[in-house]
Write a protein that holds these residues in place. Sequence first.
Motif, PDB file in Angstrom:
ATOM      1  N   TYR A  25       0.792  -1.330   0.003  1.00  0.00           N
ATOM      2  CA  TYR A  25      -0.036  -0.050   0.049  1.00  0.00           C
ATOM      3  C   TYR A  25       0.845   1.255  -0.057  1.00  0.00           C
ATOM      4  O   TYR A  25       1.915   1.246   0.541  1.00  0.00           O
ATOM      5  CB  TYR A  25      -0.947  -0.028   1.171  1.00  0.00           C
ATOM      6  CG  TYR A  25      -1.923  -0.851   1.173  1.00  0.00           C
ATOM      7  CD1 TYR A  25      -3.070  -1.152   0.217  1.00  0.00           C
ATOM      8  CD2 TYR A  25      -2.072  -1.848   2.042  1.00  0.00           C
ATOM      9  CE1 TYR A  25      -4.133  -1.861   0.145  1.00  0.00           C
ATOM     10  CE2 TYR A  25      -3.180  -3.104   2.152  1.00  0.00           C
ATOM     11  CZ  TYR A  25      -3.983  -2.957   1.389  1.00  0.00           C
ATOM     12  OH  TYR A  25      -5.095  -3.932   1.405  1.00  0.00           O
ATOM     13  N   SER A  29      -3.546   5.044   5.274  1.00  0.00           N
ATOM     14  CA  SER A  29      -5.023   5.449   4.869  1.00  0.00           C
ATOM     15  C   SER A  29      -5.405   4.419   3.833  1.00  0.00           C
ATOM     16  O   SER A  29      -6.628   3.878   3.855  1.00  0.00           O
ATOM     17  CB  SER A  29      -5.345   6.829   4.183  1.00  0.00           C
ATOM     18  OG  SER A  29      -4.881   7.837   5.345  1.00  0.00           O
ATOM     19  N   GLU A  30      -4.729   4.162   2.599  1.00  0.00           N
ATOM     20  CA  GLU A  30      -5.152   3.101   1.800  1.00  0.00           C
ATOM     21  C   GLU A  30      -5.356   1.869   2.253  1.00  0.00           C
ATOM     22  O   GLU A  30      -6.489   1.128   1.935  1.00  0.00           O
ATOM     23  CB  GLU A  30      -4.224   3.177   0.585  1.00  0.00           C
ATOM     24  CG  GLU A  30      -4.593   2.354  -0.636  1.00  0.00           C
ATOM     25  CD  GLU A  30      -3.435   2.286  -1.651  1.00  0.00           C
ATOM     26  OE1 GLU A  30      -2.231   2.697  -1.532  1.00  0.00           O
ATOM     27  OE2 GLU A  30      -3.678   1.758  -2.811  1.00  0.00           O
ATOM     28  N   ARG A  33      -8.523   2.114   4.526  1.00  0.00           N
ATOM     29  CA  ARG A  33      -9.758   2.038   3.536  1.00  0.00           C
ATOM     30  C   ARG A  33     -10.049   0.576   2.799  1.00  0.00           C
ATOM     31  O   ARG A  33     -11.314   0.238   2.789  1.00  0.00           O
ATOM     32  CB  ARG A  33      -9.682   2.897   2.218  1.00  0.00           C
ATOM     33  CG  ARG A  33      -9.839   4.349   2.858  1.00  0.00           C
ATOM     34  CD  ARG A  33      -9.901   5.335   1.450  1.00  0.00           C
ATOM     35  NE  ARG A  33      -8.785   5.432   0.696  1.00  0.00           N
ATOM     36  CZ  ARG A  33      -7.858   6.364   0.692  1.00  0.00           C
ATOM     37  NH1 ARG A  33      -7.782   7.016   1.715  1.00  0.00           N
ATOM     38  NH2 ARG A  33      -6.627   6.117   0.155  1.00  0.00           N
ATOM     39  N   ASP A  34      -8.906  -0.088   2.543  1.00  0.00           N
ATOM     40  CA  ASP A  34      -9.187  -1.394   1.991  1.00  0.00           C
ATOM     41  C   ASP A  34      -9.872  -2.352   2.821  1.00  0.00           C
ATOM     42  O   ASP A  34     -10.652  -3.189   2.491  1.00  0.00           O
ATOM     43  CB  ASP A  34      -8.062  -1.990   1.345  1.00  0.00           C
ATOM     44  CG  ASP A  34      -8.128  -2.354  -0.013  1.00  0.00           C
ATOM     45  OD1 ASP A  34      -8.878  -1.954  -0.706  1.00  0.00           O
ATOM     46  OD2 ASP A  34      -7.020  -3.171  -0.436  1.00  0.00           O
ATOM     47  N   LEU A  36     -11.708  -1.471   5.712  1.00  0.00           N
ATOM     48  CA  LEU A  36     -12.946  -1.114   5.680  1.00  0.00           C
ATOM     49  C   LEU A  36     -13.954  -1.774   4.917  1.00  0.00           C
ATOM     50  O   LEU A  36     -15.068  -2.273   4.912  1.00  0.00           O
ATOM     51  CB  LEU A  36     -13.018   0.489   6.124  1.00  0.00           C
ATOM     52  CG  LEU A  36     -12.300   0.675   7.294  1.00  0.00           C
ATOM     53  CD1 LEU A  36     -12.334   2.329   7.388  1.00  0.00           C
ATOM     54  CD2 LEU A  36     -12.921   0.300   8.490  1.00  0.00           C
ATOM     55  N   ARG A  37     -13.494  -1.487   3.466  1.00  0.00           N
ATOM     56  CA  ARG A  37     -14.397  -2.134   2.358  1.00  0.00           C
ATOM     57  C   ARG A  37     -14.516  -3.484   2.491  1.00  0.00           C
ATOM     58  O   ARG A  37     -15.771  -3.942   2.320  1.00  0.00           O
ATOM     59  CB  ARG A  37     -13.595  -1.743   1.123  1.00  0.00           C
ATOM     60  CG  ARG A  37     -14.000  -0.466   0.600  1.00  0.00           C
ATOM     61  CD  ARG A  37     -13.413  -0.064  -0.963  1.00  0.00           C
ATOM     62  NE  ARG A  37     -12.793   1.069  -0.936  1.00  0.00           N
ATOM     63  CZ  ARG A  37     -11.361   1.472  -1.269  1.00  0.00           C
ATOM     64  NH1 ARG A  37     -10.677   0.634  -0.948  1.00  0.00           N
ATOM     65  NH2 ARG A  37     -11.171   2.852  -1.344  1.00  0.00           N
ATOM     66  N   ALA A  38     -13.697  -4.125   2.830  1.00  0.00           N
ATOM     67  CA  ALA A  38     -13.800  -5.865   2.833  1.00  0.00           C
ATOM     68  C   ALA A  38     -14.789  -5.743   4.210  1.00  0.00           C
ATOM     69  O   ALA A  38     -15.634  -6.850   3.697  1.00  0.00           O
ATOM     70  CB  ALA A  38     -12.345  -6.275   3.152  1.00  0.00           C
ATOM     71  N   ALA A  40     -17.369  -4.076   5.451  1.00  0.00           N
ATOM     72  CA  ALA A  40     -18.472  -3.654   5.139  1.00  0.00           C
ATOM     73  C   ALA A  40     -18.959  -4.760   3.932  1.00  0.00           C
ATOM     74  O   ALA A  40     -20.220  -5.039   4.033  1.00  0.00           O
ATOM     75  CB  ALA A  40     -18.294  -2.195   4.467  1.00  0.00           C
ATOM     76  N   ARG A  41     -18.324  -5.071   2.986  1.00  0.00           N
ATOM     77  CA  ARG A  41     -18.762  -5.876   2.061  1.00  0.00           C
ATOM     78  C   ARG A  41     -19.240  -7.423   2.697  1.00  0.00           C
ATOM     79  O   ARG A  41     -20.161  -8.198   2.535  1.00  0.00           O
ATOM     80  CB  ARG A  41     -17.579  -6.250   0.850  1.00  0.00           C
ATOM     81  CG  ARG A  41     -18.142  -6.645  -0.519  1.00  0.00           C
ATOM     82  CD  ARG A  41     -16.921  -6.518  -1.383  1.00  0.00           C
ATOM     83  NE  ARG A  41     -15.742  -6.862  -1.135  1.00  0.00           N
ATOM     84  CZ  ARG A  41     -14.611  -6.197  -1.057  1.00  0.00           C
ATOM     85  NH1 ARG A  41     -14.849  -5.028  -1.638  1.00  0.00           N
ATOM     86  NH2 ARG A  41     -13.368  -6.549  -0.848  1.00  0.00           N
ATOM     87  N   GLU A  43     -19.983  -7.796   5.722  1.00  0.00           N
ATOM     88  CA  GLU A  43     -20.925  -7.710   6.772  1.00  0.00           C
ATOM     89  C   GLU A  43     -22.327  -7.700   5.786  1.00  0.00           C
ATOM     90  O   GLU A  43     -23.463  -8.387   6.041  1.00  0.00           O
ATOM     91  CB  GLU A  43     -21.049  -6.404   7.495  1.00  0.00           C
ATOM     92  CG  GLU A  43     -22.100  -6.098   8.337  1.00  0.00           C
ATOM     93  CD  GLU A  43     -22.125  -7.311   9.664  1.00  0.00           C
ATOM     94  OE1 GLU A  43     -23.051  -7.607   9.930  1.00  0.00           O
ATOM     95  OE2 GLU A  43     -20.895  -7.765   9.904  1.00  0.00           O
ATOM     96  N   HIS A  44     -22.310  -7.064   4.587  1.00  0.00           N
ATOM     97  CA  HIS A  44     -23.567  -6.930   3.819  1.00  0.00           C
ATOM     98  C   HIS A  44     -23.891  -8.444   3.121  1.00  0.00           C
ATOM     99  O   HIS A  44     -24.899  -8.732   3.425  1.00  0.00           O
ATOM    100  CB  HIS A  44     -23.249  -6.044   2.342  1.00  0.00           C
ATOM    101  CG  HIS A  44     -24.148  -5.824   1.334  1.00  0.00           C
ATOM    102  ND1 HIS A  44     -25.495  -5.422   1.762  1.00  0.00           N
ATOM    103  CD2 HIS A  44     -24.190  -6.306   0.280  1.00  0.00           C
ATOM    104  CE1 HIS A  44     -26.281  -5.609   0.483  1.00  0.00           C
ATOM    105  NE2 HIS A  44     -25.530  -6.009  -0.317  1.00  0.00           N
TER     106      HIS A  44
END
Length: 117
Positions: A25, A29-30, A33-34, A36-38, A40-41, A43-44
């Motif tokens: 990375y 921050s990058e 962010r990665d 958190l995206r994973a 969130a995905r 969890e969804h």
Amino acid sequence: MERITITIDDDLLASVDALVNAKGYTSRSEAIRDLLRAAARAEHVTDTDTPCVATLTYVYNHAQRDLPQRLADAQHDHHDLSVATTHVHFGHEDCLEVAILRGPAAAISAHANELTA
Ligand code: NI
């Protein structure tokens, strides 16, 4: 994009820095962010009836009272989700199992949580 401030302990920050280096990375921050995206995905996905396949790997002590029976009972209770289970006698008391599961994401997630609880 917004700038936020978070508080993080030294050990966890060292883990973030190790991840930044290992995965290449360009910044903390990058990497965050990665992650958190994973999260969130995941969890969804586990919250829906989306059809999915999953493998669940776990190790347990077969000498622990009732545990093998409770695992077998849980698997029979959800035989509709079970494609196959491989059992390896991993040590004198440890067993490793890989369960291949197929079904709605929410049901698989609940069953996986039940097995590993
Ligand atoms: Ni075994």
